[in-house]
Design a protein around this motif. Structure first.
Motif, PDB file in Angstrom:
ATOM      1  N   CYS A  28       0.637  -1.321  -0.391  1.00 42.88           N
ATOM      2  CA  CYS A  28       0.435  -0.369   0.068  1.00 42.88           C
ATOM      3  C   CYS A  28       0.908   1.445   0.340  1.00 42.88           C
ATOM      4  CB  CYS A  28      -0.823   0.058   1.422  1.00 42.88           C
ATOM      5  SG  CYS A  28      -0.297  -0.057   3.379  1.00 42.88           S
ATOM      6  N   ASN A  55      -2.261   2.830   8.832  1.00 34.24           N
ATOM      7  CA  ASN A  55      -1.293   2.509   7.979  1.00 34.24           C
ATOM      8  C   ASN A  55      -0.601   2.140   7.600  1.00 34.24           C
ATOM      9  OD1 ASN A  55      -4.281   2.460   5.623  1.00 34.24           O
ATOM     10  ND2 ASN A  55      -4.121   4.162   6.950  1.00 34.24           N
ATOM     11  N   MET A 186      -6.954  -0.068   4.031  1.00 34.85           N
ATOM     12  CA  MET A 186      -6.488  -1.708   3.632  1.00 34.85           C
ATOM     13  C   MET A 186      -7.899  -2.334   3.818  1.00 34.85           C
ATOM     14  SD  MET A 186      -3.234  -1.877   2.372  1.00 34.85           S
ATOM     15  CE  MET A 186      -3.209  -3.656   2.645  1.00 34.85           C
TER      16      MET A 186
END
Length: 420
Positions: A28, A55, A186
């Motif tokens: 990511c 994240n 995600m």
């Protein structure tokens, strides 16, 4: 070193911020674009809390401009907030990524390089009307934002090519916004966009064009196909004038064309709130109508518009929808000759209101009088507590709460009611 033409590395005093690499990229990436405003004091703490921390394995990419001053539109009093910009405050990212496995990449672009690549005058000819924008500053700022979005994507793509591995999930975020909710990119959705600026009717107000997260292939479209799709949009607009509010290049309406009309992308709307920040430190109240969850089970605060028939409730509701990005849920009563711009009134609510009035022998403009069976007193506009449901939503609500049904029939006879 991953630099673009006409772009210089972000510096912190006399020390250059290093481009940190790792042996294997995460799946990511978080991309930040635009010009930072009140960054250290307001914006970055919210980015850290609501984007970076949720994240932790995502690499970060930043594109901004090597400028010292910005001008914002002066359409509203709260927008008259031009002032100095401290791009060196972006060094806050450097401190965050010390001793972390994720990597950080950043570039600054000069005004000269930007002007050389983009013909701003060309876009000024597409200034949207009607619009709350100020000519030509608002259009110029839109072009700069689009340019920054595309450049930060190219920066990420350069790293991908070098390391021969693409990211699976990508999020894109403004550098001049205060974020108020945790955002974990995600998730399973292919394309997530804030519900701000969106209306799911045939004639829409547009799709928010300042934040996205989702699958990489859709993020690429969101980031890199804006400039190349302008001509297609203008042609489509001429053929579909009844489906747009503004003639010209309005960014939210354009983005809806790009994602929905051109690419048929299924969009997931989330009640994600971010608020624009000015150089003075002023935080604009862009989206304080949403709840505090972006997990799919949102609770949304609403607004109830109350007023007598033909008193302007539809006008006020329309202003809330198109001016403040409120959303009218469910099926709405269609526009007609009585109100060609629409009523913004839920169809089921109107049906239920009519049923309850009819069962009581009332209309919206006529009250009733009856004699009490117990003490012979006069009852003005009295209601029975046992009334039938005309809609499935009423039936479901009445199973769990008699108070809901009583509230509805007690007040619907007195007011014209538009739910949000």
């Amino acid at each position: 070193q991953y630099l673009l033409n006409g772009v210089t590395e972000l510096e912190d005093g006399n020390n250059q911020l290093p481009v940190l690499l790792k042996s294997k990229p995460n799946t990511c990436a978080l991309l930040f674009f635009g010009i930072p405003r009140s960054f250290s004091s307001i914006v970055f703490p919210s980015i850290q809390q609501h984007i970076l921390d949720p994240n932790p394995d995502c690499d970060v990419y930043v594109h901004s401009y090597d400028v010292e001053f910005t001008k914002n539109p002066a359409v509203e009093e709260e927008w008259k907030e031009s002032g100095d910009v401290e791009v060196m405050e972006l060094a806050a990212f450097k401190g965050y990524f010390e001793n972390k496995s994720a990597s950080y990449h950043s570039v600054l672009e000069t005004e000269e390089a930007f002007q050389k690549e983009r013909n701003i005058t060309q876009f000024r000819r597409l200034f949207p009307r009607p619009s709350a924008w100020e000519y030509p500053v608002s259009m110029d700022n839109m072009v700069r934002q689009w340019h920054s979005i595309e450049k930060v994507w190219l920066l990420m793509n350069t790293v991908e090519q070098k390391e021969k591995q693409k990211y699976d999930r990508v999020g894109l975020f403004r550098l001049d916004a205060k974020y108020t909710h945790p955002i974990n990119i995600m998730t399973a959705e292919a394309a997530v966009i804030p519900a701000m600026m969106y209306e799911s009717r045939n004639k829409v107000s547009g799709i928010n064009d300042s934040m996205f997260y989702g699958n990489r292939d859709i993020a690429k479209i969101w980031s890199t196909e804006r400039f190349q799709s302008v001509r297609d949009y203008m042609s489509w607009q001429k053929r579909n004038e009844d489906r747009v509010f503004s003639k010209g290049l309005h960014p939210e309406e354009f983005l809806r064309f790009l994602l929905v009309e051109k690419w048929s992308i299924e969009i997931t709307l989330r009640n994600i709130c971010f608020q624009r920040v000015r150089t003075s430190g002023k935080v604009l109240r862009d989206c304080d109508v949403f709840g505090d969850s972006v997990t799919g089970g949102e609770t949304v605060r609403g607004v109830v518009v109350l007023g007598m028939h033909r008193s302007g409730t539809s006008l006020l509701s329309g202003l809330l929808v198109h001016g403040l990005s409120y959303k009218s849920p469910g099926q709405l009563i269609a526009a007609n000759s009585q109100n060609p711009y629409g009523f913004y009134e839920n169809f089921d609510v109107a049906r239920q209101n009519d049923r309850w009035l009819k069962e009581q022998g009332k209309t919206w403009d006529r009250l009733s009088m009856s004699t009490s069976p117990t003490n012979s007193s006069i009852i003005i506009n009295g209601f029975s507590t046992e009334l039938s449901c005309a809609t499935d939503s009423c039936k479901e609500a009445s199973k769990s709460s008699r108070d809901y049904q009583y509230f509805e029939h007690r007040y619907k006879a007195l007011v014209h009611y538009n739910p949000f």
